[in-house]
Design a protein around this motif. Sequence first.
Motif, short mmCIF file in Angstrom:
data_model
loop_
_atom_site.label_atom_id
_atom_site.label_comp_id
_atom_site.label_asym_id
_atom_site.label_seq_id
_atom_site.Cartn_x
_atom_site.Cartn_y
_atom_site.Cartn_z
N THR A 1 3.56 0.42 -11.15
CA THR A 1 3.86 -1.00 -11.38
C THR A 1 5.28 -1.32 -10.93
N TYR A 2 5.39 -2.43 -10.19
CA TYR A 2 6.68 -2.86 -9.67
C TYR A 2 6.95 -4.30 -10.12
N SER B 1 0.84 -1.20 0.00
CA SER B 1 0.00 0.00 0.00
C SER B 1 0.87 1.25 0.00
N THR B 2 0.20 2.39 -0.17
CA THR B 2 0.89 3.69 -0.15
C THR B 2 0.40 4.48 1.06
N VAL C 1 3.46 -6.26 -9.94
CA VAL C 1 2.41 -5.86 -9.01
C VAL C 1 2.15 -4.37 -9.19
N THR C 2 0.87 -3.99 -9.21
CA THR C 2 0.49 -2.59 -9.33
C THR C 2 -0.04 -2.09 -7.99
N ILE C 3 0.60 -1.03 -7.47
CA ILE C 3 0.20 -0.43 -6.19
C ILE C 3 -0.12 1.04 -6.44
N GLN C 4 -1.39 1.40 -6.26
CA GLN C 4 -1.83 2.79 -6.45
C GLN C 4 -1.38 3.34 -7.81
N GLY C 5 -1.52 2.53 -8.85
CA GLY C 5 -1.21 2.99 -10.20
C GLY C 5 0.23 2.82 -10.63
N THR D 1 5.65 4.14 -0.58
CA THR D 1 5.09 2.83 -0.95
C THR D 1 5.68 1.75 -0.05
N LEU D 2 4.79 1.01 0.58
CA LEU D 2 5.22 -0.13 1.40
C LEU D 2 4.90 -1.41 0.64
N LYS D 3 5.92 -2.13 0.21
CA LYS D 3 5.72 -3.36 -0.55
C LYS D 3 5.24 -4.47 0.36
#
Length: 309
Positions: free
Chosen positions: A131-132, A78-79, A125-129, A90-92
Amino acid sequence: MKPELASLLEKYEQRILGQSLNLKLLLSSVLAGGHVLLEGVPGTGKTQMVRTLASFLGGTFTRIQFTPDLLPSDITGSTIYNMKEGSFQTLKGPIFTNILLADEINRTPAKTQAALLEAMEEGQVTIQGDTYPLSDVFFVVATQNPIEFEGTYPLPEAQQDRFLFKLHVNFPTLEEETNVLKQVIEKNYDASNVQPVLDMETFLSIRREIEMITVSESVLHYIMQIVRKTREADSIRFGASTRAGISIGKAAQSFAYLSGRDYVTPDDVKIVTKPALRHRIQLSPHTELEGSTVDQIIEELVGSIPVPR
């Protein structure tokens, strides 16, 4: 086959007794870059099977206990707003690992189950738009209990198709089970004392070697005959997808490599077909009423197709 991999397989079978074929299939799936759905009653060593493999591979391992209140962000990350620095951070999540154990995946709602889909298919993985990318070695093993359905959420067919194999973990033989008990009672078994046999660089080099395993035209045709037969059989309501044929081909390459060969045989295909198809097809209502199982239908179907020479 590299000596390190042969040593890994030997030590793996010494550690996890009574599951020799499942261990080889599990390792085949990892080498093929696929994911596995493990199904078995509680206490049959599913978690230990995965944890031990992760230790041998020398990669990072994460276990997530799936529960009804688990959120997608609990998996992906999450962010949050960092008040001290005045910026978002960003917290993975725990999905950023090499081997992820999704324990009792059918105990969480579909929205949370779906959080794994992008990672399993795209390796990202996509977090809040944003991509990682995930690691080059990313492997999901999901477990589920087949005897308890209260408070569970069955995996949708589309999500089950993302798994290369579905393996049934059964009880070992009396002798094997006695040896397990003996090891634990005599304290000869220490689950934490497992040393890595491979590193990630060696593992990736083995994957490249597996990609060079020969699959002849006749074997490719044999695989596609099996897949297409599932769509034509009256006993099957919904047949296997094209992804199923790709899964069988890749898994057969890995299984052939673990067997010390540089080519795929029809026997390799037969061995990997059942775990590759059992979660991808649905039986017709009249077939289920007759008491036939998916495994029985797959065996009959494969047996009806001429084996290439």
